[in-house]
Design a protein around this motif. Structure first.
Motif, PDB file in Angstrom:
ATOM      1  N   ALA A   1      -3.533   5.322  -1.354  1.00 28.18           N
ATOM      2  CA  ALA A   1      -3.230   3.894  -1.274  1.00 28.18           C
ATOM      3  C   ALA A   1      -2.529   3.556   0.030  1.00 28.18           C
ATOM      4  O   ALA A   1      -2.778   2.504   0.632  1.00 28.18           O
TER       5      ALA A   1
ATOM      6  N   GLY B   1      -3.978   0.987   2.634  1.00 24.99           N
ATOM      7  CA  GLY B   1      -3.129  -0.152   2.977  1.00 24.99           C
ATOM      8  C   GLY B   1      -2.892  -0.270   4.470  1.00 24.99           C
ATOM      9  O   GLY B   1      -2.976  -1.358   5.047  1.00 24.99           O
TER      10      GLY B   1
ATOM     11  N   GLY C   1       0.805  -1.214   0.000  1.00 25.56           N
ATOM     12  CA  GLY C   1       0.000   0.000   0.000  1.00 25.56           C
ATOM     13  C   GLY C   1       0.834   1.257   0.000  1.00 25.56           C
ATOM     14  O   GLY C   1       0.453   2.276  -0.590  1.00 25.56           O
TER      15      GLY C   1
END
Length: 418
Positions: free
Chosen positions: A347, A351, A74
């Motif tokens: 992201a 993550g 991530g």
């Protein structure tokens, strides 16, 4: 290029994201629950001298790998791009899942499950991030996320079906082969057709550093939402994994026969699929924050209802609705996260939220096991799980006024210009 042609091209690329990411998450769901399907066979056949304790350790290693994968992949994806991260994740978990079929010892098997977990941990949040960024600014921004997550439950049910059909005739190793082979088709399709995120940039010096992406999670205005998301995800995955692991045994302790208990587990997951389809639709219309809170509250109410002995039809309805609220509430958390962080940390935020949640995935089965050992799983197990859902609702409410990332409009404008 005209606006019409641009919009048409954007729509075509966007239309490929959902089926490809849905399939990736289906394989994720398949490989994630395949261990639970083969463990009874491994234990009954005394394969490698496996015991319940070593089986639990292998399961935990897989979850540890998923925690690592969610956080590391991530974060790294801010540099390598969403598309590459998804494809890398699929290749990783498919390769190590295939190798599990040829494991010569319990130690190697556990190591392979750990490594497969890294790919599994990265696949789900990166697929969600890629999908969310393609649909940002559209009326399907939330429902696109919940739709691709139905793949998880389809994959889980496919594992159970293939286990019933083939374990006796082909052996337990065949399930790991079945779980890996679809990647031979999916990965080439992804390489050819899966578009990268509209937020992707080509110049390396324009990409955020990993350190900057992580620092953004704790920056002013985002620190409190980050903590709230982590707590919510932790609670949500306690519910998902605790119920999926122990619901049949809890219902057996309540006096229901095994067949009925397994039927309730299937009903729970069918409810999860239905809930995902409805939750995204509702969130697109009333807002992601209020929907997530409402879904956790609904989960708490129906989990508490399961502590009461009710007629068979009512029981199945209650379990179905509990699955509909509990499983989709966790996915709404993921959708909410993608709306709260800017491009450079989206992201990473998802993550890390998923990674912290995996700790809850480890705790959920432990809590259920402790309650069963104490002989109080029914009805107190449902009271405990209802309380966890209530705490998740409070935690997500504490996110406060975290706004959709201001780059949402920029995403839409850039995608139209591509």
């Amino acid at each position: 290029m005209s606006t019409t042609e641009s919009s048409s091209g954007t729509g075509a690329r966007r239309g490929r994201v959902v089926p490809l990411c849905w399939t990736a998450i289906l394989l994720d769901g398949f490989d994630l629950v395949v261990l639970g399907s083969v463990l009874p066979v491994l234990l009954a056949g005394h394969v490698w001298g496996l015991t319940p304790a070593s089986g639990a350790l292998i399961s935990t290693l897989g979850l540890v790998g998923m925690t690592i994968g969610a956080m590391v992949i991530g974060t790294v994806t801010e540099r390598i791009g969403r598309r590459r991260a998804v494809i890398f994740s699929v290749i990783t978990f498919s390769l190590f899942t295939l190798l599990c079929a040829f494991a010569p010892s319990v130690m190697i098997f556990g190591l392979l499950r750990l490594l497969a977990g890294i790919g599994l941990g990265g696949c789900l949040p990166m697929s969600i991030t890629l999908t969310a960024e393609h649909y940002a600014g559209t009326r399907r921004a939330n429902s696109a996320t919940t739709v691709i997550m139905t793949g998880y439950h389809v994959g889980a049910m496919a594992t159970a079906l293939l286990g019933i059909l083939f374990i006796d005739s082909l052996g337990w190793r065949s399930l790991f082969v079945f779980g890996a082979l679809p990647a031979l088709v999916l990965v080439p399709l992804m390489l050819r057709y899966l578009p990268d995120s509209p937020t992707a940039v080509t110049a390396d010096d324009a990409k955020p550093s990993i350190r900057a992406a992580v620092a953004t999670l704790f920056s002013r205005g985002l620190l409190w939402p980050t903590i709230a998301f982590w707590v919510t995800s932790f609670m949500g995955l306690i519910l998902v994994y605790g119920l999926n692991t122990w619901l049949p045994e809890i219902m057996r302790q309540a006096g229901y026969p095994l067949g009925a208990a397994l039927g309730l587990l299937l009903t729970l997951n069918f409810g999860g699929v239905a809930g995902l389809l409805v939750a995204g639709f509702v969130a697109d219309r009333v807002g992601i924050g209020r929907s997530t809170i409402g879904w956790f509250v609904g989960g708490a109410l129906f989990l508490a209802l399961l502590s009461v002995r009710i007629p068979a039809v009512g029981l199945y309805v209650a379990v179905f609705l509990a699955g509909a609220f509990v499983f989709s509430a966790q996915v709404l958390v993921y959708a909410y996260v993608t709306r709260a962080y800017p491009d450079k940390a989206r992201a990473t935020g998802l993550g890390w939220t998923a990674g912290v949640g995996r700790v809850g995935a480890i705790c959920g089965p432990l809590i259920g096991g402790a309650l069963l050992t104490a002989g109080i799983a029914y009805p107190w197990g449902f009271y405990v799980f209802a309380a966890v859902a209530g705490l998740a609702a409070i935690a997500v409410a504490a996110v406060g006024n975290a706004q959709p990332a201001p780059a949402t409009n920029a995403i839409r404008e850039k995608s139209q210009a591509l």
